[in-house]
Design a protein around this motif. Structure first.
Motif, short mmCIF file in Angstrom:
data_model
loop_
_atom_site.label_atom_id
_atom_site.label_comp_id
_atom_site.label_asym_id
_atom_site.label_seq_id
_atom_site.Cartn_x
_atom_site.Cartn_y
_atom_site.Cartn_z
N LYS A 81 19.17 -7.42 29.31
CA LYS A 81 19.93 -8.62 28.76
C LYS A 81 19.30 -9.95 29.51
O LYS A 81 18.84 -9.71 30.50
CB LYS A 81 21.16 -8.27 29.48
N CYS A 82 19.31 -10.72 28.60
CA CYS A 82 18.68 -12.12 29.01
C CYS A 82 19.55 -12.73 30.11
O CYS A 82 20.52 -12.98 29.70
CB CYS A 82 18.35 -12.95 27.62
N MET A 89 17.52 -8.34 25.05
CA MET A 89 16.13 -8.57 24.84
C MET A 89 15.39 -7.16 24.19
O MET A 89 14.23 -7.46 24.20
CB MET A 89 15.49 -8.92 25.98
N GLY A 92 12.66 -8.44 21.63
CA GLY A 92 12.19 -9.34 22.14
C GLY A 92 10.56 -9.05 22.10
O GLY A 92 9.99 -7.97 22.26
N THR A 102 9.92 -12.13 25.37
CA THR A 102 10.51 -13.67 24.91
C THR A 102 11.56 -13.12 24.26
O THR A 102 11.73 -12.12 23.43
CB THR A 102 9.58 -14.09 23.97
N CYS A 103 12.80 -13.67 24.76
CA CYS A 103 14.07 -13.39 24.12
C CYS A 103 14.08 -14.20 22.61
O CYS A 103 13.78 -15.23 22.56
CB CYS A 103 15.24 -14.20 24.84
N LYS A 104 14.41 -13.30 21.63
CA LYS A 104 14.19 -13.70 20.32
C LYS A 104 15.45 -14.65 20.03
O LYS A 104 15.27 -15.46 18.98
CB LYS A 104 14.39 -12.39 19.28
N SER A 108 13.35 -17.96 25.68
CA SER A 108 13.08 -17.88 26.88
C SER A 108 12.03 -16.70 27.35
O SER A 108 12.26 -15.53 26.34
CB SER A 108 14.31 -17.76 27.78
N LYS A 109 11.12 -16.88 28.13
CA LYS A 109 9.99 -16.06 28.14
C LYS A 109 10.02 -15.41 29.69
O LYS A 109 9.99 -16.31 30.61
CB LYS A 109 8.69 -16.67 27.82
N SER A 121 14.47 -21.42 27.21
CA SER A 121 15.13 -22.02 25.86
C SER A 121 14.25 -22.93 25.18
O SER A 121 14.75 -24.00 24.83
CB SER A 121 16.49 -22.48 26.45
N ALA A 148 14.56 -12.75 35.02
CA ALA A 148 15.03 -11.58 34.54
C ALA A 148 15.05 -10.53 35.51
O ALA A 148 14.57 -10.70 36.67
CB ALA A 148 14.19 -10.89 33.42
#
Length: 166
Positions: A81-82, A89, A92, A102-104, A108-109, A121, A148
Motif C-alpha cells: 500500500k502506498c 502498489m 507499480g 512508483t505508485c501508478k 509517488s516513487k 505525487s 513506504a
C-alpha cells in the motif's frame, strides 16, 4: 499531590457523575486494554524459485500485508500500500534508480531498499500534463514524503524467503 483515584473522582464530579459504577472503567464488564509489547512477526513467505526476476508475491505476515519483489535477482519486502492514500502498489513500475517502485495512481516513487520517498505525487494515473493535479492530490492523505514501509527479508540456504514485520 492527588492520587490517580482522587483525580478521577474530581473529573467525575465535575462531569456530574454521581457514582463510579456509572463510569465504563468501573463497571463490572469493563476490561482494561491489554498491554502489548512489540509485535514480533516473521514467516516464511515462499521460495526464491517461486518468484522469478520481475515478479511479485503478495502475502500476509501476521496482520501485515507484504509484497515481495524480485528486481533483477534482488529481493525486497514492503507494504503493498502506498503511504499517500493507501492505494495498491502491486502493479507499480520498478526502475533501476534506487531501485524504486512508483505508485501508478499518482506517481509517488519510493526506494525498495529503505522506503524513502524520491518523488511525491507527481501525476494522476501517470498521465502527462497532470503534475499540477497530482501536486494538489499530494496535499491530502499521508504526510508529504512519507516513506513506504519496508520489511527485513532474509533468504535461507534452502531458498526459503523469511520476512520479518517487527
Amino acid at each position: 499531590m492527588f492520587s490517580r483515584l482522587q483525580v478521577v473522582a474530581l473529573i467525575a464530579a465535575a462531569a456530574g457523575v454521581e457514582s463510579f459504577s456509572t463510569l465504563p472503567m468501573f463497571s463490572s464488564s469493563f476490561r482494561a486494554p491489554a498491554l502489548r509489547g512489540p509485535r514480533m512477526a516473521s514467516a516464511e513467505v515462499g521460495n526464491v524459485k517461486d518468484i522469478p526476476p520481475g515478479e511479485r508475491l503478495i502475502t500476509k505476515v501476521g496482520d501485515d500485508d507484504v509484497m515481495v519483489v524480485n528486481h533483477k535477482g534482488d529481493l525486497y519486502a514492503l507494504s503493498p500500500k502506498c503511504p499517500h492514500l493507501g492505494l495498491p502498489m502491486k502493479t507499480g513500475e520498478i526502475t533501476d534508480d534506487g531501485p524504486c517502485i512508483t505508485c501508478k495512481f499518482h506517481g509517488s516513487k519510493f526506494k525498495l531498499t529503505d522506503g524513502s520517498c524520491v518523488e511525491w505525487s507527481e501525476s494522476v494515473m501517470g498521465l502527462p500534463g497532470t503534475k499540477a493535479i497530482g501536486n494538489l492530490i499530494g496535499k491530502v492523505g499521508g504526510a508529504k514524503d512519507s516513506p513506504a514501509t519496508v520489511y527485513k527479508l532474509e533468504v535461507e540456504e534452502s531458498g526459503a524467503i523469511i520476512v520479518d514485520t517487527a
